[in-house]
Design a protein around this motif. Structure first.
Motif, PDB file in Angstrom:
ATOM      1  N   GLY A  73       0.840  -1.186   0.000  1.00 35.08           N
ATOM      2  CA  GLY A  73       0.000   0.000   0.000  1.00 35.08           C
ATOM      3  C   GLY A  73       0.875   1.235   0.000  1.00 35.08           C
ATOM      4  O   GLY A  73       2.003   1.220  -0.474  1.00 35.08           O
ATOM      5  N   GLU A  74       0.351   2.305   0.589  1.00 36.63           N
ATOM      6  CA  GLU A  74       1.100   3.566   0.645  1.00 36.63           C
ATOM      7  C   GLU A  74       2.184   3.538   1.725  1.00 36.63           C
ATOM      8  O   GLU A  74       3.077   4.364   1.723  1.00 36.63           O
ATOM      9  N   SER A  75       2.084   2.603   2.678  1.00 35.01           N
ATOM     10  CA  SER A  75       3.068   2.570   3.752  1.00 35.01           C
ATOM     11  C   SER A  75       3.777   1.219   3.782  1.00 35.01           C
ATOM     12  O   SER A  75       3.204   0.197   3.429  1.00 35.01           O
ATOM     13  N   ILE A  76       5.026   1.262   4.226  1.00 34.45           N
ATOM     14  CA  ILE A  76       5.826   0.052   4.353  1.00 34.45           C
ATOM     15  C   ILE A  76       6.096  -0.157   5.835  1.00 34.45           C
ATOM     16  O   ILE A  76       6.408   0.800   6.562  1.00 34.45           O
ATOM     17  N   ASP A  77       5.965  -1.394   6.289  1.00 35.09           N
ATOM     18  CA  ASP A  77       6.142  -1.749   7.689  1.00 35.09           C
ATOM     19  C   ASP A  77       7.484  -1.224   8.213  1.00 35.09           C
ATOM     20  O   ASP A  77       8.519  -1.389   7.565  1.00 35.09           O
ATOM     21  N   ALA A  78       7.474  -0.586   9.381  1.00 36.83           N
ATOM     22  CA  ALA A  78       8.688  -0.008   9.967  1.00 36.83           C
ATOM     23  C   ALA A  78       9.742  -1.069  10.278  1.00 36.83           C
ATOM     24  O   ALA A  78      10.935  -0.758  10.330  1.00 36.83           O
ATOM     25  N   VAL A  79       9.327  -2.318  10.449  1.00 35.84           N
ATOM     26  CA  VAL A  79      10.269  -3.411  10.718  1.00 35.84           C
ATOM     27  C   VAL A  79      11.221  -3.589   9.536  1.00 35.84           C
ATOM     28  O   VAL A  79      12.349  -4.046   9.699  1.00 35.84           O
ATOM     29  N   MET A  80      10.790  -3.186   8.345  1.00 39.34           N
ATOM     30  CA  MET A  80      11.585  -3.348   7.126  1.00 39.34           C
ATOM     31  C   MET A  80      12.714  -2.319   7.012  1.00 39.34           C
ATOM     32  O   MET A  80      13.613  -2.479   6.192  1.00 39.34           O
ATOM     33  N   GLU A  81      12.681  -1.269   7.808  1.00 38.71           N
ATOM     34  CA  GLU A  81      13.653  -0.180   7.705  1.00 38.71           C
ATOM     35  C   GLU A  81      15.109  -0.654   7.732  1.00 38.71           C
ATOM     36  O   GLU A  81      15.888  -0.291   6.853  1.00 38.71           O
ATOM     37  N   PRO A  82      15.529  -1.482   8.704  1.00 36.84           N
ATOM     38  CA  PRO A  82      16.938  -1.924   8.705  1.00 36.84           C
ATOM     39  C   PRO A  82      17.303  -2.768   7.480  1.00 36.84           C
ATOM     40  O   PRO A  82      18.438  -2.717   7.013  1.00 36.84           O
ATOM     41  N   VAL A  83      16.342  -3.512   6.944  1.00 34.40           N
ATOM     42  CA  VAL A  83      16.608  -4.342   5.763  1.00 34.40           C
ATOM     43  C   VAL A  83      16.805  -3.447   4.551  1.00 34.40           C
ATOM     44  O   VAL A  83      17.745  -3.625   3.771  1.00 34.40           O
ATOM     45  N   MET A  84      15.920  -2.472   4.391  1.00 37.88           N
ATOM     46  CA  MET A  84      16.001  -1.594   3.225  1.00 37.88           C
ATOM     47  C   MET A  84      17.227  -0.690   3.264  1.00 37.88           C
ATOM     48  O   MET A  84      17.804  -0.387   2.230  1.00 37.88           O
ATOM     49  N   SER A  85      17.631  -0.275   4.462  1.00 39.91           N
ATOM     50  CA  SER A  85      18.814   0.581   4.563  1.00 39.91           C
ATOM     51  C   SER A  85      20.102  -0.234   4.672  1.00 39.91           C
ATOM     52  O   SER A  85      21.184   0.332   4.765  1.00 39.91           O
ATOM     53  N   LYS A  86      19.961  -1.564   4.640  1.00 40.28           N
ATOM     54  CA  LYS A  86      21.102  -2.480   4.769  1.00 40.28           C
ATOM     55  C   LYS A  86      21.953  -2.128   5.994  1.00 40.28           C
ATOM     56  O   LYS A  86      23.168  -1.964   5.897  1.00 40.28           O
ATOM     57  N   ALA A  87      21.284  -2.023   7.130  1.00 39.44           N
ATOM     58  CA  ALA A  87      21.954  -1.715   8.389  1.00 39.44           C
ATOM     59  C   ALA A  87      22.598  -2.993   8.921  1.00 39.44           C
ATOM     60  O   ALA A  87      22.105  -3.624   9.850  1.00 39.44           O
ATOM     61  N   ILE A  88      23.705  -3.379   8.306  1.00 44.24           N
ATOM     62  CA  ILE A  88      24.383  -4.635   8.630  1.00 44.24           C
ATOM     63  C   ILE A  88      25.243  -4.457   9.868  1.00 44.24           C
ATOM     64  O   ILE A  88      25.981  -3.480  10.005  1.00 44.24           O
TER      65      ILE A  88
END
Length: 194
Positions: A73-88
Motif C-alpha cells: 500500500g502507501e506505507s511500508i512496515d517499519a520493521v523493514m527499515e533496517p533491511v532496506m537501509s542495509k543496516a548490517i
C-alpha cells in the motif's frame, strides 16, 4: 521498488529467479545419493498482510535467496527499515541485520523486491533513497512497441532477429563509447605539461 499495476514486472522478476535444483530421491547405506530428480523452484512471494511474512523474509535473508513482497500500500512496515537501509551489524565473521526484535543472519546474495499495484504511489523520501525504482507502467508507445514486436515475430521472424541483433550491437557500441570517453578523460586529467 516496482510500480507494476499490470503485473508485468512480477512475471519478469519471477522468470529471472526461477531455479532448477537437483533433489535427492534415494541414498545408499553410506548416505551417498543414488537417484536424483530436477525440480524448478520459484522465488518466494509474500504480502505484508500475510501472517508471519517476516519469517519468510528471515529465511530468504539467511539463505541468500530472492523474495518479493507484493501488493504494498502507501506505507511500508517499519520493521523493514533496517533491511532496506542495509543496516548490517558485524558479529565476528557473520553479518546480521535487526529484523523486528531479533538479529537475523544476512547473506550477501539476498535480494528483496517490493511491488505495488498503485500507479502513482507516494512513499517517504527515505524509501525512494533506499530503493531502486522500477516503473513497469505501460504507456501507449510501449504498448505499440510490444504489439509491433509480436506482429513482426509472427510475420517476419528474420526481421525480429535482425532487430534484436542491431539493438545488442547498439548497446555494445554505447558501452564501448562510454569506456573510450572515460579513458580519454582519465588521460587528459593525468597529463602533465602544456
Amino acid at each position: 521498488l516496482m510500480i507494476d499495476p499490470q503485473l508485468q514486472g512480477i512475471k519478469w522478476i519471477k522468470k529471472r529467479h526461477l531455479k532448477v535444483v537437483d533433489v535427492v530421491v534415494a541414498e545408499d547405506e553410506e548416505g551417498n545419493p543414488t537417484e536424483t530428480r530436477q525440480e524448478t523452484r520459484d522465488m518466494k512471494v509474500v504480502q505484508q498482510t500475510q501472517d508471519k511474512y517476516l519469517n519468510f523474509l528471515e529465511i530468504a535473508m539467511s539463505q541468500g535467496e530472492a523474495i518479493m513482497i507484493e501488493n504494498l500500500g502507501e506505507s511500508i512496515d517499519a520493521v523493514m527499515e533496517p533491511v532496506m537501509s542495509k543496516a548490517i551489524i558485524r558479529r565476528g565473521r557473520a553479518m546480521m541485520i535487526k529484523l523486528g526484535d531479533k538479529e537475523v543472519e544476512y547473506d550477501e546474495n539476498f535480494k528483496l523486491y517490493l511491488q505495488t499495484k498503485l500507479s502513482n504511489p507516494h512513499y517517504k523520501p527515505e524509501i525512494a533513497a533506499q530503493t531502486t525504482l522500477m516503473n513497469f507502467m505501460i504507456t501507449i508507445e510501449g504498448l505499440e512497441e510490444q504489439l509491433l514486436t509480436l506482429v513482426v515475430a509472427k510475420e517476419r521472424p528474420d526481421l525480429g532477429e535482425q532487430k534484436t541483433q542491431l539493438i545488442e550491437e547498439q548497446n555494445g557500441f554505447r558501452i564501448k563509447l562510454k569506456e573510450l570517453e572515460d579513458g580519454l578523460l582519465f588521460s587528459l586529467s593525468n597529463s602533465q605539461g602544456d
